[in-house]
Design a protein around this motif. Sequence first.
Motif, PDB file in Angstrom:
ATOM      1  N   ILE A  61       0.838  -1.238  -0.181  1.00  0.00           N
ATOM      2  CA  ILE A  61      -0.003  -0.060   0.039  1.00  0.00           C
ATOM      3  C   ILE A  61       0.943   1.394   0.051  1.00  0.00           C
ATOM      4  O   ILE A  61       1.918   1.286   1.022  1.00  0.00           O
ATOM      5  CB  ILE A  61      -0.865   0.051   1.294  1.00  0.00           C
ATOM      6  CG1 ILE A  61      -1.947  -1.450   1.268  1.00  0.00           C
ATOM      7  CG2 ILE A  61      -1.628   1.244   1.343  1.00  0.00           C
ATOM      8  CD1 ILE A  61      -2.816  -1.305   2.283  1.00  0.00           C
ATOM      9  N   VAL A  62       0.644   2.297  -0.854  1.00  0.00           N
ATOM     10  CA  VAL A  62       1.456   3.188  -0.875  1.00  0.00           C
ATOM     11  C   VAL A  62       0.581   4.503  -0.553  1.00  0.00           C
ATOM     12  O   VAL A  62      -0.518   4.878  -1.092  1.00  0.00           O
ATOM     13  CB  VAL A  62       1.811   3.438  -2.577  1.00  0.00           C
ATOM     14  CG1 VAL A  62       2.594   4.803  -2.639  1.00  0.00           C
ATOM     15  CG2 VAL A  62       2.605   2.537  -2.975  1.00  0.00           C
ATOM     16  N   GLU A  71       4.004  -2.851   3.195  1.00  0.00           N
ATOM     17  CA  GLU A  71       3.634  -3.857   2.935  1.00  0.00           C
ATOM     18  C   GLU A  71       2.851  -4.776   4.084  1.00  0.00           C
ATOM     19  O   GLU A  71       3.528  -4.848   5.147  1.00  0.00           O
ATOM     20  CB  GLU A  71       4.848  -4.861   2.590  1.00  0.00           C
ATOM     21  CG  GLU A  71       4.300  -6.337   1.793  1.00  0.00           C
ATOM     22  CD  GLU A  71       5.735  -7.192   1.613  1.00  0.00           C
ATOM     23  OE1 GLU A  71       5.404  -8.085   0.812  1.00  0.00           O
ATOM     24  OE2 GLU A  71       6.837  -6.823   1.890  1.00  0.00           O
ATOM     25  N   TYR A  72       1.727  -5.386   3.879  1.00  0.00           N
ATOM     26  CA  TYR A  72       0.891  -6.060   4.942  1.00  0.00           C
ATOM     27  C   TYR A  72       1.055  -7.419   4.344  1.00  0.00           C
ATOM     28  O   TYR A  72       0.509  -7.585   3.274  1.00  0.00           O
ATOM     29  CB  TYR A  72      -0.463  -5.443   4.595  1.00  0.00           C
ATOM     30  CG  TYR A  72      -0.532  -3.978   5.399  1.00  0.00           C
ATOM     31  CD1 TYR A  72      -0.502  -3.993   6.749  1.00  0.00           C
ATOM     32  CD2 TYR A  72      -0.557  -2.908   4.750  1.00  0.00           C
ATOM     33  CE1 TYR A  72      -0.695  -2.730   7.391  1.00  0.00           C
ATOM     34  CE2 TYR A  72      -0.800  -1.790   5.034  1.00  0.00           C
ATOM     35  CZ  TYR A  72      -0.755  -1.591   6.404  1.00  0.00           C
ATOM     36  OH  TYR A  72      -0.652  -0.272   6.956  1.00  0.00           O
ATOM     37  N   LYS A  73       1.745  -8.234   5.357  1.00  0.00           N
ATOM     38  CA  LYS A  73       1.513  -9.539   5.054  1.00  0.00           C
ATOM     39  C   LYS A  73       0.686 -10.563   6.027  1.00  0.00           C
ATOM     40  O   LYS A  73       0.435 -10.027   7.210  1.00  0.00           O
ATOM     41  CB  LYS A  73       3.158 -10.293   5.400  1.00  0.00           C
ATOM     42  CG  LYS A  73       4.171  -9.760   4.482  1.00  0.00           C
ATOM     43  CD  LYS A  73       5.436 -10.465   4.457  1.00  0.00           C
ATOM     44  CE  LYS A  73       5.364 -11.618   3.743  1.00  0.00           C
ATOM     45  NZ  LYS A  73       6.213 -12.326   3.096  1.00  0.00           N
ATOM     46  N   PRO A  74       0.057 -11.661   5.540  1.00  0.00           N
ATOM     47  CA  PRO A  74      -0.877 -12.414   6.490  1.00  0.00           C
ATOM     48  C   PRO A  74      -0.097 -13.043   7.552  1.00  0.00           C
ATOM     49  O   PRO A  74       1.061 -13.276   7.463  1.00  0.00           O
ATOM     50  CB  PRO A  74      -1.291 -13.652   5.486  1.00  0.00           C
ATOM     51  CG  PRO A  74      -0.285 -13.605   4.567  1.00  0.00           C
ATOM     52  CD  PRO A  74       0.443 -12.200   4.142  1.00  0.00           C
TER      53      PRO A  74
END
Length: 112
Positions: A61-62, A71-74
Amino acid sequence: MIIWTGRGILTPLILAVAIILTAAIPSKEVASFLLPFAFIAAGTANWRLGNKWNNKEGRVIVDETTGQRTEYKPNHSLFFIKMQYWGILFIALGGLMVAIDIVLSLISFFVN
């Protein structure tokens, strides 16, 4: 209080289902290996599912104003421990139970 993120709540549920399924087997010959087998089976399931779900690619997401990328990781965890690591713990506990049972069987064999 149970603390989990994502699908981490499935960790104890998988263990409970494995214990219930193995408890339904009415065999005295293998009764001592049923609980360790449940732990090993639940550990294997948690390891595979945890690796599958936690190793997916993250979403970037910027921020439009600053241009910062995040960065979103599970994250599927129970008590801040990822599912796959619970799997390792369950497998180790199952193996330890089997080892203890074998040692106790050998001791009782040689004592009697």
